[in-house]
Design a protein around this motif. Structure first.
Motif, PDB file in Angstrom:
ATOM      1  N   LEU A 160       0.832  -1.204   0.000  1.00  0.00           N
ATOM      2  CA  LEU A 160       0.000   0.000   0.000  1.00  0.00           C
ATOM      3  C   LEU A 160       0.868   1.256   0.000  1.00  0.00           C
ATOM      4  O   LEU A 160       0.671   2.164  -0.814  1.00  0.00           O
ATOM      5  CB  LEU A 160      -0.937   0.007   1.211  1.00  0.00           C
ATOM      6  N   ILE A 161       1.835   1.312   0.889  1.00  0.00           N
ATOM      7  CA  ILE A 161       2.728   2.464   0.962  1.00  0.00           C
ATOM      8  C   ILE A 161       3.530   2.604  -0.323  1.00  0.00           C
ATOM      9  O   ILE A 161       3.685   3.708  -0.853  1.00  0.00           O
ATOM     10  CB  ILE A 161       3.648   2.340   2.188  1.00  0.00           C
ATOM     11  N   GLY A 162       4.019   1.508  -0.836  1.00  0.00           N
ATOM     12  CA  GLY A 162       4.803   1.551  -2.065  1.00  0.00           C
ATOM     13  C   GLY A 162       4.023   2.026  -3.274  1.00  0.00           C
ATOM     14  O   GLY A 162       4.591   2.596  -4.203  1.00  0.00           O
ATOM     15  N   ASN A 163       2.725   1.814  -3.271  1.00  0.00           N
ATOM     16  CA  ASN A 163       1.901   2.282  -4.381  1.00  0.00           C
ATOM     17  C   ASN A 163       1.445   3.723  -4.190  1.00  0.00           C
ATOM     18  O   ASN A 163       1.146   4.400  -5.171  1.00  0.00           O
ATOM     19  CB  ASN A 163       0.687   1.377  -4.561  1.00  0.00           C
ATOM     20  N   LEU A 164       1.386   4.195  -2.971  1.00  0.00           N
ATOM     21  CA  LEU A 164       0.940   5.565  -2.723  1.00  0.00           C
ATOM     22  C   LEU A 164       2.086   6.577  -2.786  1.00  0.00           C
ATOM     23  O   LEU A 164       1.859   7.720  -3.171  1.00  0.00           O
ATOM     24  CB  LEU A 164       0.260   5.662  -1.354  1.00  0.00           C
ATOM     25  N   VAL A 165       3.275   6.180  -2.415  1.00  0.00           N
ATOM     26  CA  VAL A 165       4.396   7.119  -2.352  1.00  0.00           C
ATOM     27  C   VAL A 165       4.685   7.783  -3.698  1.00  0.00           C
ATOM     28  O   VAL A 165       4.819   9.010  -3.747  1.00  0.00           O
ATOM     29  CB  VAL A 165       5.650   6.434  -1.762  1.00  0.00           C
TER      30      VAL A 165
ATOM     31  N   VAL B 152       2.027  10.452  -4.268  1.00  0.00           N
ATOM     32  CA  VAL B 152       2.173  11.591  -3.355  1.00  0.00           C
ATOM     33  C   VAL B 152       3.359  12.452  -3.774  1.00  0.00           C
ATOM     34  O   VAL B 152       3.275  13.688  -3.745  1.00  0.00           O
ATOM     35  CB  VAL B 152       2.323  11.092  -1.899  1.00  0.00           C
ATOM     36  N   VAL B 153       4.443  11.844  -4.188  1.00  0.00           N
ATOM     37  CA  VAL B 153       5.621  12.601  -4.632  1.00  0.00           C
ATOM     38  C   VAL B 153       5.288  13.423  -5.874  1.00  0.00           C
ATOM     39  O   VAL B 153       5.653  14.596  -5.965  1.00  0.00           O
ATOM     40  CB  VAL B 153       6.813  11.654  -4.883  1.00  0.00           C
TER      41      VAL B 153
ATOM     42  N   VAL C 298       2.341  14.531  -6.816  1.00  0.00           N
ATOM     43  CA  VAL C 298       1.437  15.612  -6.421  1.00  0.00           C
ATOM     44  C   VAL C 298       2.222  16.723  -5.729  1.00  0.00           C
ATOM     45  O   VAL C 298       1.999  17.906  -5.990  1.00  0.00           O
ATOM     46  CB  VAL C 298       0.310  15.083  -5.507  1.00  0.00           C
ATOM     47  N   ALA C 299       3.162  16.369  -4.880  1.00  0.00           N
ATOM     48  CA  ALA C 299       3.978  17.373  -4.194  1.00  0.00           C
ATOM     49  C   ALA C 299       4.823  18.169  -5.186  1.00  0.00           C
ATOM     50  O   ALA C 299       4.920  19.403  -5.087  1.00  0.00           O
ATOM     51  CB  ALA C 299       4.870  16.701  -3.152  1.00  0.00           C
ATOM     52  N   ILE C 300       5.420  17.505  -6.155  1.00  0.00           N
ATOM     53  CA  ILE C 300       6.218  18.194  -7.173  1.00  0.00           C
ATOM     54  C   ILE C 300       5.332  19.140  -7.980  1.00  0.00           C
ATOM     55  O   ILE C 300       5.708  20.286  -8.254  1.00  0.00           O
ATOM     56  CB  ILE C 300       6.942  17.184  -8.076  1.00  0.00           C
ATOM     57  N   ALA C 301       4.146  18.691  -8.367  1.00  0.00           N
ATOM     58  CA  ALA C 301       3.228  19.535  -9.122  1.00  0.00           C
ATOM     59  C   ALA C 301       2.826  20.756  -8.306  1.00  0.00           C
ATOM     60  O   ALA C 301       2.757  21.874  -8.833  1.00  0.00           O
ATOM     61  CB  ALA C 301       1.988  18.738  -9.527  1.00  0.00           C
ATOM     62  N   TYR C 302       2.580  20.576  -7.016  1.00  0.00           N
ATOM     63  CA  TYR C 302       2.202  21.698  -6.156  1.00  0.00           C
ATOM     64  C   TYR C 302       3.352  22.693  -6.016  1.00  0.00           C
ATOM     65  O   TYR C 302       3.133  23.907  -6.064  1.00  0.00           O
ATOM     66  CB  TYR C 302       1.768  21.190  -4.777  1.00  0.00           C
ATOM     67  N   ILE C 303       4.566  22.200  -5.867  1.00  0.00           N
ATOM     68  CA  ILE C 303       5.733  23.087  -5.751  1.00  0.00           C
ATOM     69  C   ILE C 303       5.918  23.893  -7.034  1.00  0.00           C
ATOM     70  O   ILE C 303       6.170  25.104  -6.989  1.00  0.00           O
ATOM     71  CB  ILE C 303       6.994  22.267  -5.416  1.00  0.00           C
ATOM     72  N   ILE C 304       5.769  23.247  -8.173  1.00  0.00           N
ATOM     73  CA  ILE C 304       5.884  23.958  -9.453  1.00  0.00           C
ATOM     74  C   ILE C 304       4.773  24.998  -9.573  1.00  0.00           C
ATOM     75  O   ILE C 304       5.011  26.125 -10.023  1.00  0.00           O
ATOM     76  CB  ILE C 304       5.851  22.961 -10.628  1.00  0.00           C
ATOM     77  N   TYR C 305       3.575  24.652  -9.164  1.00  0.00           N
ATOM     78  CA  TYR C 305       2.446  25.589  -9.202  1.00  0.00           C
ATOM     79  C   TYR C 305       2.729  26.812  -8.334  1.00  0.00           C
ATOM     80  O   TYR C 305       2.544  27.943  -8.764  1.00  0.00           O
ATOM     81  CB  TYR C 305       1.170  24.880  -8.755  1.00  0.00           C
ATOM     82  N   ARG C 306       3.178  26.575  -7.100  1.00  0.00           N
ATOM     83  CA  ARG C 306       3.466  27.702  -6.189  1.00  0.00           C
ATOM     84  C   ARG C 306       4.594  28.571  -6.730  1.00  0.00           C
ATOM     85  O   ARG C 306       4.542  29.794  -6.658  1.00  0.00           O
ATOM     86  CB  ARG C 306       3.834  27.186  -4.797  1.00  0.00           C
ATOM     87  N   TYR C 307       5.617  27.964  -7.273  1.00  0.00           N
ATOM     88  CA  TYR C 307       6.740  28.710  -7.838  1.00  0.00           C
ATOM     89  C   TYR C 307       6.263  29.581  -8.999  1.00  0.00           C
ATOM     90  O   TYR C 307       6.608  30.757  -9.087  1.00  0.00           O
ATOM     91  CB  TYR C 307       7.829  27.741  -8.305  1.00  0.00           C
ATOM     92  N   SER C 308       5.457  29.010  -9.871  1.00  0.00           N
ATOM     93  CA  SER C 308       4.962  29.758 -11.021  1.00  0.00           C
ATOM     94  C   SER C 308       4.025  30.875 -10.590  1.00  0.00           C
ATOM     95  O   SER C 308       4.068  31.979 -11.143  1.00  0.00           O
ATOM     96  CB  SER C 308       4.224  28.836 -11.988  1.00  0.00           C
ATOM     97  N   LYS C 309       3.195  30.617  -9.613  1.00  0.00           N
ATOM     98  CA  LYS C 309       2.264  31.629  -9.116  1.00  0.00           C
ATOM     99  C   LYS C 309       3.015  32.790  -8.490  1.00  0.00           C
ATOM    100  O   LYS C 309       2.705  33.952  -8.758  1.00  0.00           O
ATOM    101  CB  LYS C 309       1.309  30.984  -8.084  1.00  0.00           C
TER     102      LYS C 309
END
Length: 58
Positions: free
Chosen positions: A30-35, A38-39, A41-52
């Motif tokens: 379960l953890i191996g499939n979710l990690v 999650v990574v 999504v986190a990268i996409a959010y960081i790129i979004y915040r940086y661009s914003k």
């Protein structure tokens, strides 16, 4: 896109769970499939915040 993800991942989760020696193995699956998700999504959010923030400064 979903087809590409399916090709890149081994999605035999049900088979792995049937062959699992104990409950800890299923937790690891379960953890191996979710990690990776999650990574990504986190990268996409960081790129979004940086661009914003970059857009605000201009």
């Amino acid at each position: 896109m979903h087809f590409l993800i399916t090709l890149l991942q081994d999605l035999d989760i049900d088979e792995k769970l049937k062959e699992a020696p104990d409950d800890y193995y299923s937790i690891g699956i379960l953890i191996g499939n979710l990690v990776p998700f999650v990574v990504l999504v986190a990268i996409a959010y960081i790129i979004y915040r940086y661009s914003k923030n970059r857009y605000k400064e201009e």
